[in-house]
Enzyme design. Structure first.
Site, PDB file in Angstrom:
ATOM      1  N   SER A  87     -38.059 -57.519  51.420  1.00 25.10           N
ATOM      2  CA  SER A  87     -37.860 -57.169  50.007  1.00 25.10           C
ATOM      3  C   SER A  87     -37.125 -55.849  49.862  1.00 25.10           C
ATOM      4  O   SER A  87     -37.113 -54.999  50.752  1.00 25.10           O
ATOM      5  CB  SER A  87     -39.208 -57.066  49.292  1.00 25.10           C
ATOM      6  OG  SER A  87     -39.960 -58.230  49.500  1.00 25.10           O
TER       7      SER A  87
HETATM    8  N1  SAH Z   1     -43.377 -59.032  52.959  1.00 19.94           N
HETATM    9  C1  SAH Z   1     -42.230 -59.352  53.762  1.00 19.94           C
HETATM   10  C2  SAH Z   1     -41.159 -60.110  53.019  1.00 19.94           C
HETATM   11  C3  SAH Z   1     -41.562 -61.490  52.811  1.00 19.94           C
HETATM   12  S1  SAH Z   1     -40.342 -62.695  52.400  1.00 19.94           S
HETATM   13  C4  SAH Z   1     -41.625 -58.126  54.392  1.00 19.94           C
HETATM   14  O1  SAH Z   1     -42.098 -57.016  54.118  1.00 19.94           O
HETATM   15  O2  SAH Z   1     -40.696 -58.286  55.191  1.00 19.94           O
HETATM   16  C5  SAH Z   1     -41.513 -63.984  52.067  1.00 19.94           C
HETATM   17  C6  SAH Z   1     -42.188 -64.526  53.280  1.00 19.94           C
HETATM   18  O3  SAH Z   1     -43.194 -65.439  52.834  1.00 19.94           O
HETATM   19  C7  SAH Z   1     -41.273 -65.323  54.208  1.00 19.94           C
HETATM   20  O4  SAH Z   1     -41.367 -64.794  55.486  1.00 19.94           O
HETATM   21  C8  SAH Z   1     -41.823 -66.730  54.127  1.00 19.94           C
HETATM   22  O5  SAH Z   1     -41.717 -67.437  55.345  1.00 19.94           O
HETATM   23  C9  SAH Z   1     -43.286 -66.471  53.769  1.00 19.94           C
HETATM   24  N2  SAH Z   1     -44.000 -67.586  53.135  1.00 19.94           N
HETATM   25  C10 SAH Z   1     -43.515 -68.522  52.284  1.00 19.94           C
HETATM   26  N3  SAH Z   1     -44.513 -69.366  51.918  1.00 19.94           N
HETATM   27  C11 SAH Z   1     -45.639 -68.952  52.557  1.00 19.94           C
HETATM   28  C12 SAH Z   1     -46.992 -69.418  52.588  1.00 19.94           C
HETATM   29  N4  SAH Z   1     -47.379 -70.493  51.899  1.00 19.94           N
HETATM   30  N5  SAH Z   1     -47.878 -68.752  53.346  1.00 19.94           N
HETATM   31  C13 SAH Z   1     -47.506 -67.653  54.064  1.00 19.94           C
HETATM   32  N6  SAH Z   1     -46.245 -67.185  54.084  1.00 19.94           N
HETATM   33  C14 SAH Z   1     -45.326 -67.823  53.335  1.00 19.94           C
END
Ligand code: SAH
Length: 238
Positions: A87
């Site tokens: 993000s």
């Molecule tokens: N917080 C992260 C950014 C996350 S991007 C950082 O600091 O880098 C969103 C993430 O959520 C992605 O890696 C995606 O694979 C994950 N995601 C999507 N659906 C999900 C679910 N149902 N459970 C866990 N993770 C999930």
């Protein structure tokens, strides 16, 4: 003999040069972090001291792919593979500030991604449980957080929709991928007096960052804070 002397000299000098280079490197990134905080965080309303301190210390360049390192301290999301993004720093800071983070707080994160948000929370002293649905991302985030020396973070590979019931209740929950509705299991795992911050996708496809608060008697309130853009929260196909 002369060659031997050169080899010895090179061997003796090399480590010093490496150390000097690394120190210069650190300074380079530290300066960029300070600029990010001064330009994109403080002027836009990030005032929480613990949050700002963490944003000044966590090396975001270690959480992005090597070829994007020079962009690590611009205020923008960056691709980290597997359709995921790290993000934008302002959003990480905003979500962190919205939970009013303190050392010792128990925090659940859904969507580990690169591990950056988890590292920011750990830098404040929170205990973090974080769930990632893409196995490769969970594995690399775990390794990265360990290499960088972050403690108090547990990474689980799985579907975050169901939360982490064995560790509930949580003082705060951060969801970093957008569901269409607020996951009921997460609401149930929020402690009384706790806060959950998550993006929610509206019918028209837009998203809002929402804060859900559970008061001391268990009553829930919801408020929309800002329009945002996150990747969708996937659901495990069983
Ligand atoms: N917080 C992260 C950014 C996350 S991007 C950082 O600091 O880098 C969103 C993430 O959520 C992605 O890696 C995606 O694979 C994950 N995601 C999507 N659906 C999900 C679910 N149902 N459970 C866990 N993770 C999930």
């Amino acid at each position: 003999m002369r060659r031997l002397v050169w080899v010895l000299a090179a061997l003796l000098l090399a480590p010093g040069r490496l150390v000097a280079q690394r120190a210069g490197d650190d300074q380079h990134w530290r300066t960029q972090r300070e600029q990010l905080v001064a330009t994109w965080l403080v002027p836009y309303g990030i005032t929480d001291t613990a949050t700002l301190r963490a944003m000044r210390t966590v090396p975001r360049h270690e959480f992005v792919p090597p070829h994007l390192r020079e962009l690590a301290y611009e205020d923008r999301p960056l691709p980290i593979g597997h359709d995921a993004t790290i993000s934008q720093p302002f959003i990480v800071a905003l979500m962190t500030q919205l939970i009013a983070p303190r050392a010792g707080m128990r925090v659940l994160e859904i969507g580990t991604g690169s591990g950056y948000q988890a590292a920011v929370l750990a830098a404040i002293g929170c205990r973090v449980w974080t769930i990632e649905i893409v196995a490769a991302l969970a594995t690399s985030a775990r390794a990265r957080l360990e290499r960088l020396g972050y403690q108090g973070i547990e990474v689980r590979h799985g579907d975050g929709w169901a939360g982490w019931p064995e560790q509930a209740p949580f003082d705060a929950i951060l969801v970093t991928a957008a569901p269409d509705t607020i996951p009921p299991a997460l609401v149930a795992q929020l402690a009384r007096g706790g806060r959950m911050v998550l993006p929610v996708t509206n019918r028209d496809g837009s998203q809002d960052l929402v804060v859900v608060e559970k008061d001391a008697s268990g009553r829930l309130t919801e408020r929309r804070v800002a329009p945002v853009r996150f990747v969708r929260l996937q659901r495990e196909v069983r």
